[in-house]
Design a protein around this motif. Structure first.
Motif, PDB file in Angstrom:
ATOM      1  N   PHE A 251      21.798 -37.016  -4.134  1.00  2.76           N
ATOM      2  CA  PHE A 251      21.888 -37.569  -5.517  1.00  2.76           C
ATOM      3  C   PHE A 251      22.174 -39.331  -4.699  1.00  2.76           C
ATOM      4  O   PHE A 251      22.029 -40.489  -5.103  1.00  2.76           O
ATOM      5  N   ARG A 252      23.701 -38.638  -4.380  1.00  2.00           N
ATOM      6  CA  ARG A 252      24.460 -40.158  -4.569  1.00  2.00           C
ATOM      7  C   ARG A 252      24.090 -41.337  -3.571  1.00  2.00           C
ATOM      8  O   ARG A 252      24.497 -41.928  -4.097  1.00  2.00           O
ATOM      9  N   PHE A 304      26.638 -33.659 -18.212  1.00  2.00           N
ATOM     10  CA  PHE A 304      26.483 -32.765 -16.979  1.00  2.00           C
ATOM     11  C   PHE A 304      26.261 -31.081 -17.368  1.00  2.00           C
ATOM     12  O   PHE A 304      27.332 -30.657 -17.922  1.00  2.00           O
ATOM     13  N   ASP A 337      27.434 -30.228 -11.638  1.00  2.00           N
ATOM     14  CA  ASP A 337      26.212 -30.280 -11.109  1.00  2.00           C
ATOM     15  C   ASP A 337      26.648 -31.451  -9.757  1.00  2.00           C
ATOM     16  O   ASP A 337      27.204 -32.416 -10.180  1.00  2.00           O
ATOM     17  N   ASP A 338      26.179 -31.463  -8.467  1.00  2.00           N
ATOM     18  CA  ASP A 338      26.282 -33.049  -8.233  1.00  2.00           C
ATOM     19  C   ASP A 338      26.768 -34.388  -8.800  1.00  2.00           C
ATOM     20  O   ASP A 338      27.427 -35.524  -8.222  1.00  2.00           O
ATOM     21  N   ARG A 339      25.490 -34.601  -9.601  1.00  6.32           N
ATOM     22  CA  ARG A 339      25.187 -36.068 -10.658  1.00  6.32           C
ATOM     23  C   ARG A 339      26.542 -36.622 -10.728  1.00  6.32           C
ATOM     24  O   ARG A 339      26.941 -37.549 -11.609  1.00  6.32           O
ATOM     25  N   ALA A 342      28.726 -37.983  -8.723  1.00  6.73           N
ATOM     26  CA  ALA A 342      27.964 -39.371  -8.284  1.00  6.73           C
ATOM     27  C   ALA A 342      28.070 -40.089  -9.085  1.00  6.73           C
ATOM     28  O   ALA A 342      27.792 -41.662  -9.286  1.00  6.73           O
ATOM     29  N   THR A 343      28.358 -40.200 -10.264  1.00  6.70           N
ATOM     30  CA  THR A 343      28.031 -41.058 -11.515  1.00  6.70           C
ATOM     31  C   THR A 343      29.657 -41.115 -12.198  1.00  6.70           C
ATOM     32  O   THR A 343      29.465 -42.511 -11.988  1.00  6.70           O
ATOM     33  N   LYS A 404      28.365 -44.383 -10.302  1.00  6.04           N
ATOM     34  CA  LYS A 404      27.606 -44.391 -10.122  1.00  6.04           C
ATOM     35  C   LYS A 404      26.941 -45.904  -9.149  1.00  6.04           C
ATOM     36  O   LYS A 404      27.493 -46.830  -9.961  1.00  6.04           O
ATOM     37  N   ALA A 458      19.933 -31.536  -7.876  1.00  8.31           N
ATOM     38  CA  ALA A 458      21.073 -31.735  -7.944  1.00  8.31           C
ATOM     39  C   ALA A 458      21.831 -30.917  -7.461  1.00  8.31           C
ATOM     40  O   ALA A 458      23.075 -31.005  -7.866  1.00  8.31           O
ATOM     41  N   GLU A 489      20.770 -37.492 -15.727  1.00  7.70           N
ATOM     42  CA  GLU A 489      19.726 -38.287 -14.468  1.00  7.70           C
ATOM     43  C   GLU A 489      19.683 -39.198 -14.326  1.00  7.70           C
ATOM     44  O   GLU A 489      19.948 -40.335 -12.903  1.00  7.70           O
TER      45      GLU A 489
END
Length: 596
Positions: A251-252, A304, A337-339, A342-343, A404, A458, A489
């Protein structure tokens, strides 16, 4: 007398010079013949139309994503609206460019522009005409449809009344269908990367038809509209796959591995001719000229899921329980989760950019933007200057910042050299648009299947039931699950406001009241140093989480969207300039119905 003779002589010389040069071609000016008789110039004209391509938005403050400064909540969000302060002015600048381009292109000979290239250019232009019309229709409903150059000598002919919304949507779809037939799925020449493809046209068509089927335009919930939208979105997914598009596995890296397979519509940024600047979302002092925009609110921080797909549990009434608080912090920082990572940038971890403020902040150490409670003053105090003695600047008001898209290769001093591309449309959105339409038609398995794909990417575990933490089972529950998943997302991707508006769910913001925060607070008697990291259990144990009810510090600043006005008014100046040919929307006292 001498002056007169000199003057006469000069005129004579100039006259002779002008006569001599009358027959030469002046390449220093651009004339129509030079444009429409040259393929390169024609493409340059078309490329100028691409100037309306969206760029990076930093507008988290328009909803419950972020905050920049206290008391910055907009009047629209607070329900303070009038025809004058939120009126939309129609702009036909880009429509005029496209219409002129298409009309002139019709007469370009094959000796100047090969037929296949001519068709491609026509498809690109029609896409942008559809894009521009939808930008207006989505705000106010139907607008005047103008498809050819206007005769400016015909004054009365310049005043064109509004077409019905349904007529506008039909024309928009017609232009997109034409573009779909004329454009390639992928450009053979990589120098054309970023130009509109057939995939992009199909994806945008699906997005528009989904919005047109949503409650904003379809309060009666006409199933036929959802079917049309479903067909368009599914076709876009299937064709995108055939052209190599898919979810990026990381995702990132969607924003850091350029030209990846998830990208469908993109504004490419590159230094020096078209660079970007992310200084506005950086924290002080690791920035320059602008700072602290889009600091995540508690609503986004909690949105998230955890690694198993379960929602983050948060009960502000239990924060006083040390055991509950400690477990909450552990889940909050280490079990997302990964998001999330990354955000959101969390204070207490190393800032990802190469900036240093030596010896105050050294690269590789944690940037500690956290709080301490001042019992004597009955207030929370940011202690960035305590952990980093002498740290200058405004620490902000949440302790969290947007991660992000941030270009992590440049320092703040070179912020205007940032090059992270803006992905306006990515495959994840095309998938989710298709899944949402499927749900509205009762295609439960298809709708859930899309959510599973999004969550699998994710980093969420499949779980015993292979449902990736999704517990929704019926249409209303899946509808809510989609809205929640889109919030996560597409955080900070300019989607949240549009989703809430098209679904007429501003109540979700109003129910929150004020903008809430989460202050990560150092316990009394505890200390940390820059080398510590809040992801370490022993360090995290020195902190407690505290709920902040109103980050604006003023009860007058809270979400209070007007739920009786969903379409914007046409700017009164536009109406008067049109000699009242343009009608105002019904909900603003006019006679035009945007739902027809």
């Amino acid at each position: 007398m001498v002056k007169t003779l000199v003057g006469v002589t000069t005129v004579a010389l100039l006259t002779a010079t002008c006569k001599k040069g009358l027959d030469y071609t002046n390449n220093g000016v651009i004339v129509p013949e030079a444009v429409w008789g040259n393929a390169t110039m024609i493409k340059a004209f078309l490329s100028d139309i691409y100037g309306q391509m969206p760029g990076w938005p930093f507008n988290g403050g328009s909803t419950d994503e972020g905050i920049s400064t206290a008391k910055s909540l907009g009047n629209y969000q607070r329900g303070i609206i009038t025809k004058d302060n939120i009126g939309v002015s129609l702009s036909y600048t880009n429509i005029d460019k496209v219409n002129y381009f298409l009309d002139e292109l019709e007469n370009v000979k094959a000796s100047v522009l090969p037929d296949d290239l001519k068709k491609q250019f026509m498809g690109e232009a029609k896409f942008w005409r559809a894009w521009t019309y939808w930008g207006m229709v989505n705000q106010i409903g139907g607008v005047p449809i103008i498809l050819h150059k206007q005769n400016f000598n015909d004054i009365n002919g310049l005043f064109v009344p509004r077409n019905k919304t349904s007529e506008c949507v039909a024309q928009i779809v017609k232009d997109l269908d034409s573009a779909i037939l004329l454009l390639p799925g992928v450009y053979a020449n990589q120098t054309d990367y970023g130009r509109i493809t057939r995939v992009a046209a199909m994806a945008v068509k699906g997005r528009i038809l989904m919005t047109y089927a949503s409650p904003l335009f379809n309060p009666a919930n006409d199933a036929a509209r959802w079917q049309t939208a479903y067909d368009a979105c599914k076709a876009a997914v299937d064709y995108a796959k055939s052209q190599g598009h898919a979810l990026h596995p990381n995702f990132r890296n969607i924003w850091y591995q350029e030209r990846n397979k998830e990208v469908i519509m993109v504004n490419q940024f590159f230094y020096p001719s078209h660079s970007n600047n992310f200084n506005g979302i950086r924290p002080e002092p690791l920035t320059k000229d602008a700072s602290n925009n889009n600091q995540p609110l508690l609503s986004l921080l909690l949105a998230f899921p955890k690694r198993d797909g379960a929602p983050m549990q948060f009960d502000k009434s239990q924060l006083g329980d040390a055991t509950y608080n400690a477990q909450f912090l552990t889940d909050f920082y280490t079990n997302r989760d990964d998001r999330f990572y990354a955000t959101v940038f969390c204070g207490g971890t190393p800032y990802p950019c190469p900036d240093e403020v030596t010896p105050i902040y050294v690269k590789g150490n944690s940037y500690w933007n956290v709080w301490r409670y001042d019992a004597a003053g009955s207030k929370y105090v940011n202690i960035i200057n305590v952990i980093h003695p002498g740290m200058p600047g405004n620490p902000g008001i949440t302790g969290f910042f947007q991660r992000k898209g941030l270009d992590t290769t440049v320092t703040a001093g070179l912020g205007n050299q940032a090059q992270t591309d803006w992905v306006e449309m990515r495959f994840a959105e095309v998938l989710m648009n298709y899944g949402e339409c499927a749900n509205e038609l009762g295609k439960t398995a298809e709708a859930l299947g899309v959510l599973y794909q999004i969550r699998q990417r994710a980093g969420i575990a499949a779980g015993a039931g292979n449902n990736y933490g999704v517990t929704a089972a019926n249409q209303p529950e899946i509808r809510d699950a989609y809205l929640a998943e889109r919030q996560v997302e597409f955080a900070f991707e300019n989607k949240r406001f549009g989703d809430l508006r098209r679904l007429k769910r501003f109540d979700l913001l109003n129910n929150q009241g004020a903008r809430h925060g989460l202050y990560i607070t150092l316990k009394t008697g505890e200390t940390v140093v820059p080398a510590d990291n809040i992801m370490t259990a022993s360090v995290r144990a020195k902190f407690t989480a505290n709920f902040i009810d109103n980050l604006d510090g003023d009860p007058a600043f809270k979400f209070s969207f007007d739920l009786s006005h969903w379409f914007y008014p046409l700017a009164p100046a536009n109406i008067s300039q049109s000699k009242d040919v343009l009608e105002q929307n019904i909900e603003w006292g006019g006679s035009f119905d945007p739902l027809k």
